[in-house]
Each structure stands twice: as C-alpha cells, then as structure tokens.
Design a protein around this motif. Structure first.
Motif, short mmCIF file in Angstrom:
data_model
loop_
_atom_site.label_atom_id
_atom_site.label_comp_id
_atom_site.label_asym_id
_atom_site.label_seq_id
_atom_site.Cartn_x
_atom_site.Cartn_y
_atom_site.Cartn_z
N PRO A 299 32.64 48.87 36.75
CA PRO A 299 31.60 48.40 37.69
C PRO A 299 31.44 46.89 37.70
O PRO A 299 30.86 46.33 38.63
N LYS A 300 31.98 46.23 36.68
CA LYS A 300 31.87 44.75 36.62
C LYS A 300 32.50 44.10 37.84
O LYS A 300 32.08 43.02 38.27
N TRP A 301 33.53 44.75 38.41
CA TRP A 301 34.28 44.13 39.51
C TRP A 301 33.84 44.64 40.88
O TRP A 301 34.46 44.29 41.87
N LYS A 302 32.78 45.42 40.93
CA LYS A 302 32.32 45.93 42.22
C LYS A 302 31.82 44.77 43.07
O LYS A 302 30.93 44.01 42.67
N GLY A 303 32.42 44.60 44.24
CA GLY A 303 32.03 43.54 45.15
C GLY A 303 32.49 42.15 44.73
O GLY A 303 32.11 41.15 45.35
N ALA A 304 33.33 42.06 43.68
CA ALA A 304 33.75 40.75 43.17
C ALA A 304 34.62 40.00 44.17
O ALA A 304 35.39 40.60 44.93
N ALA A 305 34.50 38.69 44.19
CA ALA A 305 35.36 37.85 45.01
C ALA A 305 36.77 37.86 44.43
O ALA A 305 36.96 37.62 43.24
N SER A 306 37.75 38.13 45.26
CA SER A 306 39.13 38.26 44.77
C SER A 306 39.70 36.93 44.29
O SER A 306 40.74 36.91 43.62
N ARG A 307 39.05 35.85 44.60
CA ARG A 307 39.47 34.55 44.05
C ARG A 307 39.50 34.61 42.53
O ARG A 307 40.35 33.98 41.88
N LEU A 308 38.58 35.36 41.93
CA LEU A 308 38.54 35.49 40.47
C LEU A 308 39.84 36.09 39.94
O LEU A 308 40.33 35.69 38.89
N PHE A 309 40.40 37.05 40.67
CA PHE A 309 41.64 37.70 40.24
C PHE A 309 42.81 36.72 40.31
O PHE A 309 43.66 36.69 39.42
N LEU A 310 42.83 35.95 41.39
CA LEU A 310 43.91 34.97 41.56
C LEU A 310 43.81 33.87 40.50
O LEU A 310 44.82 33.42 39.95
N GLU A 311 42.60 33.43 40.20
CA GLU A 311 42.40 32.41 39.16
C GLU A 311 42.90 32.91 37.81
O GLU A 311 43.51 32.17 37.04
N ASP A 312 42.64 34.19 37.52
CA ASP A 312 43.10 34.76 36.26
C ASP A 312 44.62 34.80 36.19
O ASP A 312 45.22 34.47 35.16
N ALA A 313 45.27 35.19 37.29
CA ALA A 313 46.73 35.23 37.32
C ALA A 313 47.33 33.83 37.15
O ALA A 313 48.31 33.64 36.43
N ALA A 314 46.70 32.84 37.81
CA ALA A 314 47.18 31.46 37.67
C ALA A 314 47.04 30.98 36.23
O ALA A 314 47.92 30.28 35.70
N ARG A 315 45.94 31.36 35.57
CA ARG A 315 45.75 30.98 34.17
C ARG A 315 46.81 31.60 33.28
O ARG A 315 47.32 30.96 32.35
#
Length: 395
Positions: A299-315
C-alpha cells in the motif's frame, strides 16, 4: 583480534564540491562517491572486521546512496561540531562491539592502499599508537605578519601526518573521554590526543598517493585518475508496460499530467512511459524489475508518482559506478497526442537521469485501429536504455 575502521565523514567540505552536490565526501569520482571508494578500501582488506562511518546529522540520505553494500559496515554514527567530537562519537558507537584495535581514517582519502593499512596494523603489535605519515621534503619557511620570510625551519625529522591513524581501542577511547571531560577540543587529529595522553606514537611511512581531497581541483584530478583506470562495457536494457483506461480526466505520461477523456488504471499513477523506462534501466544492470522493487501489493506505493521509481533505478545504476548514455521510448496509443508534450517529458526524464534532450528519444505511434490500443482500451509503452558499467581496472 578484532580490528575496526572508523571513517570520519561528518565534515561539510562544501568548497571542494560542485554547487548543490553536497560535501566533498559525496562528490563523484570515477562514477562513485568519494566515500564509497574509501569504504571499499577498508571493506576489501582481510584484516578489517568492522567499519563504522561518522556522518553529519543532515547527510543520512546522501550516506544511504554512497555507503554501498558490505557485511562489514555497521550503522553510521552521528558526528559533532568538530572532528575531535565526531571521532569521539564514533568511538563510543564502536564500544559495544569491543574491537581490540581501531584505525581512524579521513573519508576524503579514498586512495589509501592495502599496504598502508597493513603496515599500520602490523605496527600496533608493538605500539599503542601508529601514524601514517610522509617525510617533509620541501624547505619550510615561517612568515612574519608582514608576509615576508622570518625564518627557515630545518626539515630534518619533520613528517606530514596522514591517516589512517591506528590505536589500541580502549586507550584511545579513554583519552578522548578525558579530553572531553576537561573541555579540551582543539586537537586536529587523534595522534595529537594520543601524545597528550602520554602514548608513544610510532610513525609508519605512507605512500604519496594517499592524498586528501580538499579542493575542487583535487576532485577533478581524482576523477580523471579514477576514470582513466576503469574500463567500461556497454549494457542495453528494454522495458514494456501497459495500462488500461478507466474513468477519469487525465493521464500521466513521462511524469507530465495530460488532460484526457479517461485515466490509466494502476496501483501507482500508471505512468506507462516511466514504468517501461524504469524496467529498461533495471534490465541494463540485471537488477530485477519494477514489480520486485515496488510491488503493487504494498500500500506504500498506492497512487505514488512514478518519478520515484525512475529515481530509484537511476540510483542503482549510479551505485554500480555506471553511466546512463541515452534512453529511447515509444508510446503506442490512439490518444492523447504525445508530440505536444515531448519537451516537457524530456525535461523531466533529463532532470532525473542527468541527460540532455538529445539523449532522450520520445516517439509515439498508433496501431491503426488494431488491438487493445487501437480500440482505445489503454496505452502501452516500450523503452530501451543504454548504460556504461565498469567491469574492472584496465591494465
């Protein structure tokens, strides 16, 4: 015998780093933070059992991205207002694991060699304290208040103190405690505290390459040195994502909110461009997929901005010393039109990945009325990413 390394990384050191890059210990050299190289030097040494890093209270996120993964690394300690206070904090944090010896080292010395570490440890077999140092080879002058030479200082017997500085653990912790109790807080290194406490400090001749990175020019030279010794191999990853339409009035594509007759259904914001691109980057480094790192069941990622996912992959690419070269995305949809939003999408992706628009391809096509996209049931996106990853030192 248990041996710990205490790395002091709580300083600000902002004059050496680029604007907005944070303290120098987090600046990139050879594609990785300075601190990551320093930690690795001790993590790779077979005689070091534990590594404790002392960081500034404001640097938790920077440290999380720079520390990497090693079983020897214990939780970071929070530093104080001075280097002396930071070391004392680190020593107290190490006390629970009861090391026999401790090597105290500056985070801004990433080029310390295994040979120097070994020599300091070996010296501690017959001494309570050991100092890595270099003999002074330049002629030294003392200047007057008027800026003219007042005296020439004989250099015989003079040494430049470096780190690591090694100690038997309990005596140096006790010395720090006594100095703190007496309000003595002007010691600039731990060998000075040991001298004040009455220890004989043995000198271990260091290598000239164990420099301390102090200025912006130092960082540039260090990056050049690191990069010239690293060979990179190209990696390519691909990603694909699809989401169906549901009731709504906009879609998210490439981090841009675009008005539309429907929205895309998904646990997060259902941004097919950023989802496909995230998977492409993860694929290039062989690190699973978006569902593994951000499961839709959480549930932490419900409605989350997908930018967060891309930032994590870049890191994750950055943490491996990798460099993202370019990305290319194709959107499959009858509507909405992507072309008018291309610059905004490129700007967002460029901001996250550190790429210029000429390295970010954004294309769109219809499926001529065929299939689920042709029937306007949803939108799909394909992405590819090219990454350079270091695979070892060149000869």
């Amino acid at each position: 015998m248990r041996i710990a390394a205490l790395i002091v990384a709580a300083g600000r050191g902002t004059r050496a780093a680029a604007p907005g890059a944070g303290p120098k210990q987090y600046a990139l050299i050879g594609g990785r933070p300075v601190l990551a190289h320093t930690i690795a030097a001790f993590a790779d040494h077979p005689e070091i059992d534990e590594i404790k890093v002392v960081i500034h209270a404001d640097d938790g996120e920077l440290y999380a991205h720079a520390s990497g993964c090693t079983a020897k690394l214990s939780p970071a300690a929070t530093g104080g207002a001075t280097r002396q206070a930071s070391v004392h904090s680190g020593l107290e944090a190490l006390a629970a694991s009861k090391p026999d010896l401790v090597l105290i080292h500056d985070a801004a010395r990433p080029f310390v060699s295994a040979a120097t570490i070994s020599k300091v440890i070996a010296t501690l077999k017959s001494a309570r304290a050991a100092l890595a140092a270099l003999p002074v080879t330049d002629t030294l002058k003392r200047a007057s208040d008027r800026g003219v030479v007042e005296d020439t200082i004989p250099r015989a017997g003079l040494w430049r103190a470096q780190t690591p500085q090694g100690f038997h653990f309990e005596p140096i912790l006790d010395a720090h405690r006594k100095a703190a109790e007496q309000g003595l807080d002007k010691f600039t290194d731990d060998a000075a505290i040991a001298e004040w406490a009455g220890f004989d400090v043995a000198i271990v001749e260091d290598e000239t390459g164990n420099i301390k990175l102090t200025t912006a020019e130092d960082l540039k030279l260090a990056d050049r040195q690191m990069t010239s010794n690293i060979a990179f191999e190209p990696r390519t990853g691909t990603g694909f994502d699809v989401h169906r339409f549901t009731e709504g009035d906009h879609v998210w594509l490439g981090g841009v909110k675009i008005p539309h007759t429907h929205k895309l259904e998904g646990h997060s914001d259902a941004d097919v461009i950023l989802h496909a691109l995230t998977d492409a980057l993860l694929g290039a480094i062989g690190d699973g997929d978006i569902g593994q790192h951000f499961p839709p069941s959480d549930p932490k990622w419900k409605g989350a901005a997908s930018r967060l996912f891309l930032e994590d992959a870049a890191r994750r690419v950055k943490d491996r010393g990798g460099r993202i070269v370019n990305v290319d995305i194709t959107v499959l949809a009858e509507a909405p039109r992507v072309g008018p939003h291309r610059p905004a999408i490129q700007a967002l992706i460029g901001d996250v990945l550190g790429l210029t628009p000429d390295r970010i391809g954004i294309k769109a096509t219809t499926t001529e009325g065929m299939g689920f996209t042709g029937r306007r049931e949803g939108i799909a996106a394909m992405a590819s990413a090219s990454v350079l990853l270091p695979y070892g030192l060149s000869e």
